[in-house]
Design a protein around this motif. Structure first.
Motif, PDB file in Angstrom:
ATOM      1  N   TYR A   1     -40.098   9.882  38.272  1.00 13.97           N
ATOM      2  CA  TYR A   1     -39.023  10.287  37.698  1.00 13.97           C
ATOM      3  C   TYR A   1     -38.523  11.890  38.052  1.00 13.97           C
ATOM      4  CZ  TYR A   1     -38.286   6.631  34.061  1.00 13.97           C
ATOM      5  OH  TYR A   1     -37.884   5.284  33.618  1.00 13.97           O
ATOM      6  N   ILE A   2     -37.316  11.978  37.744  1.00 12.47           N
ATOM      7  CA  ILE A   2     -36.713  13.479  37.970  1.00 12.47           C
ATOM      8  C   ILE A   2     -35.764  13.904  36.797  1.00 12.47           C
ATOM      9  CG2 ILE A   2     -34.938  12.618  39.510  1.00 12.47           C
ATOM     10  CD1 ILE A   2     -35.126  15.335  40.823  1.00 12.47           C
ATOM     11  N   LYS A   3     -36.276  14.818  36.256  1.00 11.64           N
ATOM     12  CA  LYS A   3     -35.354  15.349  34.916  1.00 11.64           C
ATOM     13  C   LYS A   3     -35.523  17.061  35.108  1.00 11.64           C
ATOM     14  CE  LYS A   3     -35.156  11.106  33.437  1.00 11.64           C
ATOM     15  NZ  LYS A   3     -33.862  10.244  33.629  1.00 11.64           N
ATOM     16  N   ARG A   4     -34.903  17.267  34.026  1.00  4.53           N
ATOM     17  CA  ARG A   4     -34.931  18.877  33.875  1.00  4.53           C
ATOM     18  C   ARG A   4     -35.801  19.503  32.559  1.00  4.53           C
ATOM     19  NH1 ARG A   4     -31.511  22.593  35.639  1.00  4.53           N
ATOM     20  NH2 ARG A   4     -29.767  20.823  36.244  1.00  4.53           N
ATOM     21  N   VAL A   5     -36.511  20.627  32.808  1.00  2.00           N
ATOM     22  CA  VAL A   5     -37.314  20.829  31.805  1.00  2.00           C
ATOM     23  C   VAL A   5     -36.488  21.552  30.769  1.00  2.00           C
ATOM     24  CG1 VAL A   5     -39.261  22.331  31.251  1.00  2.00           C
ATOM     25  CG2 VAL A   5     -39.346  21.140  33.460  1.00  2.00           C
ATOM     26  N   ILE A   6     -36.802  21.162  29.424  1.00  2.00           N
ATOM     27  CA  ILE A   6     -35.890  21.745  28.329  1.00  2.00           C
ATOM     28  C   ILE A   6     -36.930  22.473  27.411  1.00  2.00           C
ATOM     29  CG2 ILE A   6     -34.556  21.313  26.410  1.00  2.00           C
ATOM     30  CD1 ILE A   6     -32.859  20.874  29.052  1.00  2.00           C
ATOM     31  N   GLY A   7     -38.095  21.513  26.999  1.00  3.78           N
ATOM     32  CA  GLY A   7     -38.915  22.149  26.216  1.00  3.78           C
ATOM     33  C   GLY A   7     -40.399  22.623  26.511  1.00  3.78           C
ATOM     34  N   LEU A   8     -41.037  23.556  26.282  1.00  2.00           N
ATOM     35  CA  LEU A   8     -42.230  23.787  26.726  1.00  2.00           C
ATOM     36  C   LEU A   8     -43.361  23.585  25.880  1.00  2.00           C
ATOM     37  CD1 LEU A   8     -41.140  27.341  28.442  1.00  2.00           C
ATOM     38  CD2 LEU A   8     -41.757  25.236  29.399  1.00  2.00           C
ATOM     39  N   PRO A   9     -44.593  23.824  25.961  1.00  4.33           N
ATOM     40  CA  PRO A   9     -45.550  23.475  25.064  1.00  4.33           C
ATOM     41  C   PRO A   9     -45.549  24.258  23.528  1.00  4.33           C
ATOM     42  CG  PRO A   9     -46.706  23.615  27.453  1.00  4.33           C
ATOM     43  CD  PRO A   9     -45.186  24.165  27.466  1.00  4.33           C
ATOM     44  N   GLY A  10     -45.743  23.540  22.468  1.00  5.35           N
ATOM     45  CA  GLY A  10     -45.482  23.898  21.434  1.00  5.35           C
ATOM     46  C   GLY A  10     -44.430  24.203  20.580  1.00  5.35           C
ATOM     47  N   GLU A  11     -43.281  23.940  21.432  1.00  6.86           N
ATOM     48  CA  GLU A  11     -41.909  24.104  20.841  1.00  6.86           C
ATOM     49  C   GLU A  11     -41.459  22.938  20.139  1.00  6.86           C
ATOM     50  OE1 GLU A  11     -40.037  27.407  23.886  1.00  6.86           O
ATOM     51  OE2 GLU A  11     -39.519  25.179  24.390  1.00  6.86           O
ATOM     52  N   ARG A  12     -40.406  22.987  19.327  1.00  5.00           N
ATOM     53  CA  ARG A  12     -39.701  21.996  18.666  1.00  5.00           C
ATOM     54  C   ARG A  12     -38.292  21.644  19.052  1.00  5.00           C
ATOM     55  NH1 ARG A  12     -38.282  24.137  14.354  1.00  5.00           N
ATOM     56  NH2 ARG A  12     -39.345  26.269  14.670  1.00  5.00           N
ATOM     57  N   ILE A  13     -38.137  20.458  19.792  1.00  3.86           N
ATOM     58  CA  ILE A  13     -36.815  20.107  20.326  1.00  3.86           C
ATOM     59  C   ILE A  13     -36.099  19.083  19.646  1.00  3.86           C
ATOM     60  CG2 ILE A  13     -35.694  19.406  22.465  1.00  3.86           C
ATOM     61  CD1 ILE A  13     -37.213  21.703  22.949  1.00  3.86           C
ATOM     62  N   GLN A  14     -34.783  19.339  19.209  1.00  5.08           N
ATOM     63  CA  GLN A  14     -34.035  18.141  18.513  1.00  5.08           C
ATOM     64  C   GLN A  14     -32.542  18.283  18.860  1.00  5.08           C
ATOM     65  OE1 GLN A  14     -33.424  18.993  14.272  1.00  5.08           O
ATOM     66  NE2 GLN A  14     -33.022  17.109  13.874  1.00  5.08           N
ATOM     67  N   MET A  15     -31.930  17.280  19.069  1.00  4.79           N
ATOM     68  CA  MET A  15     -30.518  16.983  19.410  1.00  4.79           C
ATOM     69  C   MET A  15     -29.744  16.917  18.025  1.00  4.79           C
ATOM     70  SD  MET A  15     -29.938  16.924  22.633  1.00  4.79           S
ATOM     71  CE  MET A  15     -28.622  16.078  22.948  1.00  4.79           C
ATOM     72  N   ILE A  16     -28.715  17.482  17.992  1.00  6.53           N
ATOM     73  CA  ILE A  16     -27.760  17.707  16.719  1.00  6.53           C
ATOM     74  C   ILE A  16     -26.535  17.376  17.076  1.00  6.53           C
ATOM     75  CG2 ILE A  16     -27.031  18.526  14.595  1.00  6.53           C
ATOM     76  CD1 ILE A  16     -29.979  20.099  14.230  1.00  6.53           C
ATOM     77  N   ALA A  17     -25.615  16.483  16.999  1.00 11.04           N
ATOM     78  CA  ALA A  17     -24.286  16.264  17.522  1.00 11.04           C
ATOM     79  C   ALA A  17     -24.093  16.412  18.870  1.00 11.04           C
ATOM     80  CB  ALA A  17     -23.361  17.120  16.526  1.00 11.04           C
ATOM     81  N   GLY A  18     -25.018  15.926  19.738  1.00 11.05           N
ATOM     82  CA  GLY A  18     -25.182  16.288  21.229  1.00 11.05           C
ATOM     83  C   GLY A  18     -25.552  17.670  21.731  1.00 11.05           C
ATOM     84  N   GLN A  19     -25.833  18.350  20.986  1.00  9.86           N
ATOM     85  CA  GLN A  19     -26.395  19.736  21.209  1.00  9.86           C
ATOM     86  C   GLN A  19     -27.836  20.164  21.032  1.00  9.86           C
ATOM     87  OE1 GLN A  19     -24.364  22.815  19.196  1.00  9.86           O
ATOM     88  NE2 GLN A  19     -24.708  24.679  20.722  1.00  9.86           N
ATOM     89  N   VAL A  20     -28.483  20.364  22.073  1.00  9.61           N
ATOM     90  CA  VAL A  20     -29.959  20.664  22.098  1.00  9.61           C
ATOM     91  C   VAL A  20     -30.188  21.879  21.380  1.00  9.61           C
ATOM     92  CG1 VAL A  20     -31.945  21.092  23.555  1.00  9.61           C
ATOM     93  CG2 VAL A  20     -30.060  19.864  24.381  1.00  9.61           C
ATOM     94  N   HIS A  21     -31.390  21.694  20.365  1.00  5.56           N
ATOM     95  CA  HIS A  21     -31.806  22.945  19.642  1.00  5.56           C
ATOM     96  C   HIS A  21     -33.089  22.973  19.750  1.00  5.56           C
ATOM     97  CE1 HIS A  21     -28.254  22.168  17.166  1.00  5.56           C
ATOM     98  NE2 HIS A  21     -28.334  22.799  16.540  1.00  5.56           N
ATOM     99  N   ILE A  22     -33.785  24.372  20.323  1.00  2.61           N
ATOM    100  CA  ILE A  22     -34.900  24.760  20.285  1.00  2.61           C
ATOM    101  C   ILE A  22     -35.729  25.746  19.240  1.00  2.61           C
ATOM    102  CG2 ILE A  22     -36.785  25.680  22.257  1.00  2.61           C
ATOM    103  CD1 ILE A  22     -34.414  25.147  24.261  1.00  2.61           C
ATOM    104  N   ASN A  23     -36.674  25.173  18.513  1.00  4.27           N
ATOM    105  CA  ASN A  23     -37.226  25.933  17.662  1.00  4.27           C
ATOM    106  C   ASN A  23     -36.104  26.260  16.522  1.00  4.27           C
ATOM    107  OD1 ASN A  23     -39.697  25.864  18.809  1.00  4.27           O
ATOM    108  ND2 ASN A  23     -39.240  27.673  20.026  1.00  4.27           N
ATOM    109  N   GLY A  24     -35.063  25.466  16.266  1.00  2.00           N
ATOM    110  CA  GLY A  24     -34.454  25.260  15.341  1.00  2.00           C
ATOM    111  C   GLY A  24     -32.872  26.287  15.743  1.00  2.00           C
TER     112      GLY A  24
END
Length: 245
Positions: A99-122
């Motif tokens: 597979y080929i993708k883009r790195v968004i989150g690193l070890p220990g982080e919290r990732i969430q999508m809210i209304a199409g927008q990425v949230h990293i650690n809130g």
């Protein structure tokens, strides 16, 4: 004359063997070619793109070696990918699949999508609406919303938003385990990535193959790269030599 012929044949065999060994070393330790079969990374990568992946960027694991023999565990000379890198990896549930993708989150982080927008650690990732992306599918033009995202480390790239309130535009919080990364496709509504826990989920570092570096060839969707007689109108000449960012 017979001896000369045998000598010439032997030299040819040696040259071929040496060439194959050199190609094997390059493919195993330096660069490996890949092609893009799906639209999950549009518009960064298009179907028909052919690119080189640096094998040395993150060190070497069993998946760096052809046929992935189980000779050792972990990574040798391992290095953690940077946020925003475009990476090739082996699918944890199907280790024979790349597979080929883009790195968004690193070890220990919290990732969430809210209304199409990425949230990293809130914290929401910067997201700016830009001009729409025009593409052709089945002979018709398709217009898609396009955004420019800028990650906390300054890496900036474009993403596509096919649907308002798509299935993975709102998600629970994903906790990235130690020794793993969280990856997403730039074509957010048309990408099976770490948001889909049943199929992909977070990616173990050991499953990284390498980092996408440069496009060495590209042909229009539906064309075959080996059909050289069609290159004058089938090749995307403007994409050849461009860096993957």
């Amino acid at each position: 004359m017979a001896n000369d012929n045998k000598g010439g044949l032997g030299e040819t065999v040696r040259v071929v063997i040496h060439a194959l060994l050199i190609a094997l070393v390059i493919r195993t330790f330096l660069f490996q070619p890949f092609n893009i079969p799906s639209g999950s990374m549009k518009e960064t990568l298009l179907i028909g793109d052919h690119l080189f992946v640096s094998k040395y960027a993150y060190g070497y694991s069993r998946y760096s070696i052809p046929f992935s023999p189980n000779l050792f565990s972990g990574r040798i000379w391992g290095a953690e990918p940077k946020r925003g890198d475009v990476v090739v990896f082996r699918l944890p549930r199907e280790p024979d699949v790349d597979y080929i993708k883009r790195v968004i989150g690193l070890p220990g982080e919290r990732i969430q999508m809210i209304a199409g927008q990425v949230h990293i650690n809130g914290v929401p990732v910067e997201r700016e609406r830009i001009t729409d992306f025009a593409d052709t599918e089945d002979g018709r033009q398709v217009i898609t919303r396009r955004y420019r995202e800028t990650l906390p480390n300054g890496v900036s790239f474009t993403t596509l938003d096919l649907y308002e309130n798509g299935f993975y535009d709102n998600t629970p919080v994903y906790q990235v385990p130690p020794g793993h990364i969280f990856v997403m496709g730039d074509n957010r509504d048309n990408s099976t990535d770490s948001r889909v826990l049943s199929q992909v989920g977070p990616i173990p570092m050991d499953h990284l193959v390498g980092r996408a570096e440069v496009l060495f060839f590209s042909v229009e969707e539906g064309e075959r790269a080996w059909a050289f007689w069609r290159w004058p109108w089938a090749a995307r000449w403007s994409r050849i030599g461009s860096l993957v960012r």
